[in-house]
Design an enzyme around this catalytic site. Structure first.
Site: not given
Ligand code: AMP
Length: 621
Positions: A12, A74, A176, A198
């Site tokens: 992850d 990211k 994810e 999420d």
């Protein structure tokens, strides 16, 4: 050497933290890093002495070295230079961004050198790879890496490149939330409609899935790649800087990078604290200079949970609005959802949990660990891809593409070719004809996004299909096939219908790295690893030499003691030898090959002396 027997891992790669996991003896588990922690900060830095740092070491020095510490890479990966998101990021990031050599991607200035974002992320991946290798005691070369469901082709491609640079074969890029659902359903044989909500450090994702036995069928995904914990932190920072200026005659903390980094840290800490307490005290002494001859200024402020909720109300509302749209896409009403799984550190915020509960009319599931569940799901998928037979029932993942894929047509409009929420892998063929007499080429812009206006969407690439046979307009038919792989990565191919001639076309990936550049970076990285391996072999040799000499010396100790009982000679030398042995023990624990070599020489001298002493006849004989 890579082998099919090597363990596989799931990673992850988070905005704030990253986690690596594996399946061992049929049980998915998180691999702790070499400091024993499950989470590794996704932070990369070049220290003031020029040393590269990754993880908590990089995070720890962020305050004093803000310009050379890259966090939240990211948010930038796979983005285009000049896009609104990148312009927004440039305004708030303490490190400098510049355009890549082609002018279309972003480079981060790190240690005085422009570095691609894929390389930055690769350093985090390489760190996790090394952690996993230390844990397994052997090489780890294959991984499944997760990305937000809402990532477009460029962002996925760049993440895959980051994996390659880190020396990993990326078995699959998975979403994810899907990964979280996999971990949630693992071994349970469920029949449920599940929503994964999420909210992480930088991105928000929501997915609707039908889980039936071992089939995970994603019905719809939605999200916002610019909505996450950092936006909440920034609201607190803005509130603090505004009040600080008001209370201190207009002193603007935003001009001071170190002060900003301290504010950022304190804001995040306060936010997390407020998930458990009604108020949080923020105290930052010596935060700013007040001016010539005046005492430094301190910041002391109390933030209540109510105030935080007021400051971030619209952010929570945005999450719910995206959720609403995604459920609509899925054709599902909130009360038809059996389970809501919360993922991402931000879902610990009570207001977020309340908003989810109010919207769905039920308590969200608390049975999964929000920080670890995504990596665990990735590990399950990695295991299923690497050794499906050994898996017992296979896991079948049916994921979807998050955004419309299409082309620009006359008038600057966007024509969808593969609509969002289509199950991947998929392909669609589209027939083009020439629009001019004797036209020998067509230019096609491939885009991804939600808008009807082409320029509002993300340009994945443009290509020119040349070599079309000259003919009357509308006579030549060209068939273009767009495909999306299971990774969510886009490919395009073209065929002249009459002649059957095929042209393979590459849509230039927006990872920003050309294949040549990527190969160069990978080679340099391999050289680096080789150097490290060589130096670790040197280290082992030096340690072995020291250990062998120490053994030999210790073997002589009884004989030397006997000799000392018989003779006065050599007592001083023996005392010194004890010092040398102590130094050797210390050096054996360290990694300094120079020190080990120097100790080895001192040990050699001691050994000769001991050999001599052991053979010494009694005094006066
Ligand atoms: P992730 O990307 O899932 O690691 O999520 C990280 C985000 O969750 C960061 O913005 C953290 O500040 C935030 N976070 C972690 N713990 C808490 C907490 N107890 N309360 C609120 N936010 C949290």
């Amino acid at each position: 050497m890579m082998s099919d027997q090597d363990p596989v891992v799931g990673i992850d790669l988070g905005t704030t933290n990253s986690v690596v996991a594996t399946v061992r003896d049929g049980v998915p588990r998180v691999i702790p890093n070499r400091s024993g922690q499950p989470l590794t900060p996704s932070v990369v830095a070049v220290a003031k002495n020029g040393k590269p740092l990754v993880g908590s070491l990089a995070k720890r020095q962020a305050i004093t070295n803000a310009e050379n510490t890259v966090y939240a890479a990211k948010r930038l990966i796979g983005r285009r230079w000049g896009s609104k998101e990148v312009e927004d990021a440039r305004r708030v990031l303490p490190y400098e961004l510049v355009a890549g050599p082609e002018g279309n991607d972003i480079r981060v200035m790190l240690g005085g050198r422009p570095v691609s974002v894929a390389e930055i992320s690769s350093q985090v991946l390489a760190e996790l790879k090394a952690d996993a290798e230390a844990w397994f005691g052997g090489p780890v070369t294959r991984a499944v890496i997760t990305v937000p469901a809402y990532f477009n082709d460029g962002q996925r491609q760049a993440t895959k490149d980051a994996g390659r640079i880190a020396g990993l074969e990326v078995l699959r890029i998975i979403n994810e939330p899907t990964s979280a659902a996999l971990a949630y359903g693992f071994g349970k044989k469920l029949e449920k409609k599940v929503v994964v909500f999420d909210l992480g450090g930088g991105t928000f994702d929501v997915s609707v899935l039908d889980i039936g036995q071992s089939v995970y069928d994603v019905v719809a995904v939605g999200g916002d790649t610019y909505l996450g914990g950092e936006d909440f932190d920034r609201r607190i920072m803005d509130w603090l800087t505004f009040n600080f200026a008001k209370e201190n005659g207009g002193v603007d903390l935003r001009q001071d990078k170190m002060a900003l980094q301290r504010l950022r840290d304190a804001s995040e800490r306060a936010k997390c604290e407020l998930s458990g307490t009604p108020t949080a005290d923020i105290h930052l002494p010596f935060l700013a200079a007040a001016g010539e001859g005046k005492a430094a200024l301190h910041l002391t402020k109390q933030l209540s949970r109510d105030k935080l909720e007021e400051l971030t109300k619209d952010l929570v509302e945005r999450c719910i609005a995206v959720t609403e749209k995604t459920l609509k896409d899925a054709g599902v009403r909130p009360n038809q959802v059996d389970e809501v799984i919360l993922v991402g550190g931000m879902t610990r915020m009570p207001r977020v949990q309340r908003a989810v509960r109010d919207y769905f009319g039920k308590e969200p599931c608390k049975g999964v660990h929000p920080d670890e569940v995504v990596a665990l799901g990735a590990a399950i998928q990695a295991q299923a891809l690497a050794a499906p037979a050994a898996q017992g029932g296979e896991v079948l993942l049916l994921d979807v593409t998050p955004q419309n894929l299409g082309i620009m047509v006359v008038g600057g409009y966007f024509q969808t070719i593969i609509p969002r929420n289509t199950t991947v892998p998929t392909n669609q063929t589209h027939l083009f004809t020439t629009v001019q007499e004797n036209q020998t080429s067509v230019r096609i812009a491939v885009l991804q996004g939600e808008s009807d206006k082409a320029t509002d969407n993300e340009l994945l690439g443009e290509f020119v299909l040349a070599g079309i046979r000259p003919a009357r307009r509308g006579e030549v038919a060209i068939e273009i096939t767009f495909d999306i792989s299971a990774d969510g990565i886009v490919g395009v191919s073209a065929r002249d219908v009459d002649t059957g001639q095929e042209q393979s076309i590459n849509v230039t990936a927006t990872s920003g790295l050309t294949e040549d550049e990527l190969k160069r970076i990978i080679d340099a990285h391999l050289d680096d690893q080789l150097e490290k391996k060589q130096s670790s072999a040197d280290l082992e040799r030096a340690r072995a030499r020291v250990a062998a000499t120490v053994d030999e010396i210790e073997g002589l100790v009884p004989a030397v003691q006997k000799a000392l009982e018989r003779s006065r000679f050599g007592r001083d030398a023996v005392q010194k030898a004890e010092g040398v042995l102590a130094r050797a023990r210390l050096a054996q624990e360290g990694k300094d090959t120079d020190e080990l070599a120097s100790v080895a020489e001192a040990l050699d001298r001691t050994l000769q002396l001991f050999k001599g002493l052991a053979a010494t006849p009694p005094d006066g004989a």
